[in-house]
Design a protein around this motif. Structure first.
Motif, mmCIF file in Angstrom:
data_model
loop_
_atom_site.group_PDB
_atom_site.id
_atom_site.type_symbol
_atom_site.label_atom_id
_atom_site.label_comp_id
_atom_site.label_asym_id
_atom_site.label_seq_id
_atom_site.Cartn_x
_atom_site.Cartn_y
_atom_site.Cartn_z
ATOM 1 N N MET B 81 0.823 -1.206 0.000
ATOM 2 C CA MET B 81 0.000 0.000 0.000
ATOM 3 C C MET B 81 0.861 1.261 0.000
ATOM 4 N N GLU B 101 -12.686 7.644 -8.999
ATOM 5 C CA GLU B 101 -12.960 6.712 -7.903
ATOM 6 C C GLU B 101 -12.019 5.510 -7.957
ATOM 7 N N MET B 104 -9.045 6.467 -6.320
ATOM 8 C CA MET B 104 -9.219 6.528 -4.859
ATOM 9 C C MET B 104 -9.110 5.155 -4.194
ATOM 10 N N LEU B 105 -9.255 4.115 -5.012
ATOM 11 C CA LEU B 105 -9.324 2.754 -4.458
ATOM 12 C C LEU B 105 -8.206 2.426 -3.452
ATOM 13 N N PRO B 106 -6.938 2.707 -3.787
ATOM 14 C CA PRO B 106 -5.888 2.386 -2.807
ATOM 15 C C PRO B 106 -5.926 3.297 -1.572
ATOM 16 N N LEU B 108 -8.526 4.094 0.122
ATOM 17 C CA LEU B 108 -9.554 3.679 1.090
ATOM 18 C C LEU B 108 -8.946 2.955 2.277
ATOM 19 N N ILE B 109 -7.799 2.292 2.028
ATOM 20 C CA ILE B 109 -7.208 1.530 3.117
ATOM 21 C C ILE B 109 -6.052 2.274 3.767
ATOM 22 N N ARG B 154 -3.625 5.653 -10.399
ATOM 23 C CA ARG B 154 -4.017 4.834 -9.245
ATOM 24 C C ARG B 154 -2.773 4.273 -8.545
#
Ligand SMILES: Nc1ncnc2c1ncn2[C@@H]1O[C@H](COP(=O)(O)OP(=O)(O)O)[C@@H](O)[C@H]1O
Ligand SMILES: [Mg+2]
Lengths: 399, 220
Positions: B81, B101, B104-106, B108-109, B154
């Motif tokens: 990450m 979006e 943004m996926l990575p 989120l964590i 991303r």
């Protein structure tokens, strides 16, 4: 990863062809399961609950030395001992309620104090020629034209509409043969907890004495010389009214011990019901197994289908647990959506069936209850199998 | 990134496949590495080891001095990450998410990025890739080249030091290939380490070092 983000991601992904097919198949399955469960509980009610509620199941028929019938009154829990004559009904043509081309008919029964019907409108019977009728009253036959078990729900009369109404009956009593009497409806009773037909009214014993025949039946016998003579069959047995269903067994034993033949007025074929219960339970179990199978295979397929996506999530830094949670939440949401749609469908089907389709049940005041508790257990079962399937599949693939 | 004596054997039911052996190399920040070689020479395997996706290998692997060959899934996920950004040949965008979006996926964590900042950050990365107008599009509405640049955005979401790209231009025409390599080169200049697999000779123009694999070994 916060639950909010997890939910956001899952919700964005949930609408796709595979999921929609799953929801459709699963919804149909769950709805059938709910209906099947309703049948299971209906059968169970028929065996255990309805007999308790039906006043006829408190009645025993005794037969023996008629001079000792008075003795039966002394048995514990016995309320009344009366001639079985009062089990008969008087049919009133009820043309007063004629509507369209409907066949009118009212059944008049004898009211015993132990019936203790709840009066919804008006008052109970106090004088002769007064009757109480069901609060939702349908003074028609259960057939329309040639079709039996067909009734028009729109023709049910409300309690408030029928109070004060009158209808004529013709006496079958040998002392007053063919004489007409007029009944006045003075009140309506709550028929929901009875299995009375929806056109069953009640009047006092005194009124019934004027109307009911004194004899069970008539027959003819032939002398050896060829001439015939009429024989009249007397009411030679009595009904014993027991206070509670729970005591019927005990009273029956006592009657038997006193040397009388005894049988129940309402015969319930328990073997038949047991068979129905086991059949419906079997179908339900099969449905549950199919359901688990579908969930399992769906999750398995989806995992394969999602392999690339999960690999992507992994490369982004999602750990196994987070990927598992995404899958699990998606599966649980799909199951939840299916359950909600199923519940709505179920209630609609239930409403239509009980109000418009199952006319026999409607006519006989048979209650088909919604088994709320059973539905709850069923839903928990479905959730559990979804969670267990998700869990076991993800464990398998970890190895 | 330091790898020493890496050996990777795929054990299938029928046979053993030695995908990598005796691979030793050092990857430094600020440099562009090109990995080349025939199909089946072990390029993807090497990238997935470097990217901490593949853990079943022998040899030592250190990132900034830290031995990562013995870490568990959770610790490796953290490294993926924070430190590593991936770009694949087949784009792998989530078709249910808009371009920004997806970026943004990575995030989120990543608890270090505040929720309110995510969108802006994602949009800035997309702007950097020159795809400002494509921000709100779904992947289906994007061309291959655009999709790959969204993937690159991303990969940069959590500002990693290492960018690993496995044939990022394999499905692209020359114009788009050039755009992707240019972006990767820019990232190098910003101090990131870029390791890209490619069959294309174009990459030689951009690479600082070229590693050629043959039968799982580095050839000089
Ligand atoms: N999951 C796997 N199982 C078995 N063999 C594999 C697997 N992945 C790759 N290989 C083998 O390892 C070797 C290297 O593959 P790969 O790293 O994908 O090469 P490249 O990316 O250079 O084409 C090939 O011989 C390939 O067949
Ligand atoms: Mg490859």
């Amino acid at each position: 990863m916060s639950f909010k983000d997890l939910k956001w991601l899952v919700n964005r992904r949930i609408i796709n062809k595979k999921n929609i097919i799953f929801i459709i198949v699963f919804t149909i399955l769950i709805t059938i399961m709910f209906l099947c469960l309703t049948l299971v509980f209906y059968n169970i009610d028929t065996k255990y609950k309805f007999p308790k509620e039906d006043d006829n199941s408190r009645i025993l028929i005794a037969y023996g030395d008629s001079s000792r019938y008075e003795d039966l009154k002394n048995i514990n829990h016995v309320l009344e001992v009366e001639s079985t004559r009062y089990l008969n009904v008087i049919l009133a043509p009820a043309t007063e309620f004629k509507k369209d081309d409907m066949d009118t008919i009212i059944w008049v029964h004898t009211y015993f104090q132990d019936l203790n019907y709840k009066i919804k409108n008006g008052r109970n019977i106090e004088n002769q020629w007064e009757v109480i009728c069901p609060d939702s009253f349908y003074p028609y036959s259960s057939s329309i034209g040639n079709e039996t078990n067909k009734i028009k729900p729109s023709l049910f009369l409300k309690g408030t509409e029928i109070i004060g109404k009158t209808f004529k009956v013709t006496s079958k009593n040998e002392d007053h043969l063919n004489q007409e009497y007029t009944f006045t409806i003075v009140g309506t009773y709550d028929a929901k907890k009875t299995t009375n037909e929806v056109n069953s009214c009640y009047t006092s014993k005194e009124s019934m004495d004027y109307l009911l025949s004194k004899y069970k039946g008539y027959g003819t016998n032939t002398y050896s010389d060829g001439t015939t003579y009429e024989i009249r069959d007397e009411f030679d047995d009595v009904m014993v009214r027991v206070d509670k269903y729970e005591n019927v067994e005990e009273v029956a034993k006592a009657i038997d011990e006193k040397g009388f033949n005894v049988q129940r007025a309402l015969y319930v074929n328990e073997n038949q019901i047991d068979l129905s219960i086991s059949q419906t339970v079997l179908v339900f179990i099969i449905l549950i197994l199919i359901c688990v199978n579908i969930i399992y295979n769906f999750i398995l397929k989806k995992r394969k289908y999602n392999e690339n996506y999960n690999e992507l999530l992994k490369s982004c830094g999602y750990n196994k647990e987070e990927i598992y949670n995404i899958e699990l939440l998606e599966n649980l949401e799909l199951v939840t959506i299916s359950i909600i749609i199923s519940l709505i469908l179920y209630f609609i089907i239930y409403f239509i069936m009980t109000k418009f389709v199952l006319m026999y049940a409607l006519y006989n005041n048979l209650r088909i209850d919604i088994p709320y508790f059973g539905l709850l257990i069923n839903i928990i079962l479905i959730y559990n199998s979804a969670a267990v399937c998700s869990f076991s599949i993800s464990n398998k693939s970890k190895k | 990134m330091n790898i020493e004596n890496i050996e990777k054997i795929y054990q299938t039911t029928k046979e053993k496949v030695v995908a990598l052996s005796e691979v030793t190399y050092e990857f430094k920040k600020g440099k562009f590495y090109a990995i080349m070689g025939h199909s089946g020479s072990g390029k993807s395997t090497l990238l997935s080891i470097l990217g901490c996706l593949e853990t079943n290998y022998t040899g030592s692997y250190k990132i900034e001095g830290k031995d990562v060959s013995k870490l568990n899934d959770e610790e490796l996920s953290k490294i993926r990450m924070k430190k590593i950004g991936f770009v694949f040949q087949d784009y792998f965008l989530d078709e249910h998410l808009k371009a920004y979006e997806n970026v943004m996926l990575p995030m989120l964590i990543n608890s270090e990025i505040k929720k309110e900042e995510r969108q802006e950050k994602a949009m800035n990365l997309i702007k950097k890739m020159g795809l400002e107008e494509r921000m709100n599009h779904y992947p289906k509405a994007l061309s291959g080249g655009e999709q790959q640049r969204i993937c690159l955005a991303r990969a940069l979401a959590n500002n990693p030091d290492y960018i690993l790209a496995d044939e990022p231009t394999g499905n692209l025409d020359e114009v788009n290939e050039e755009k992707v390599f240019t972006e990767l080169k820019k990232l190098c200049k910003e101090g990131k380490c870029v390791i890209a697999v490619s069959h294309s000779n174009e990459i030689k123009k951009y690479a600082d070092e070229i590693i050629t694999l043959k039968g799982g070994k580095i050839v000089k």
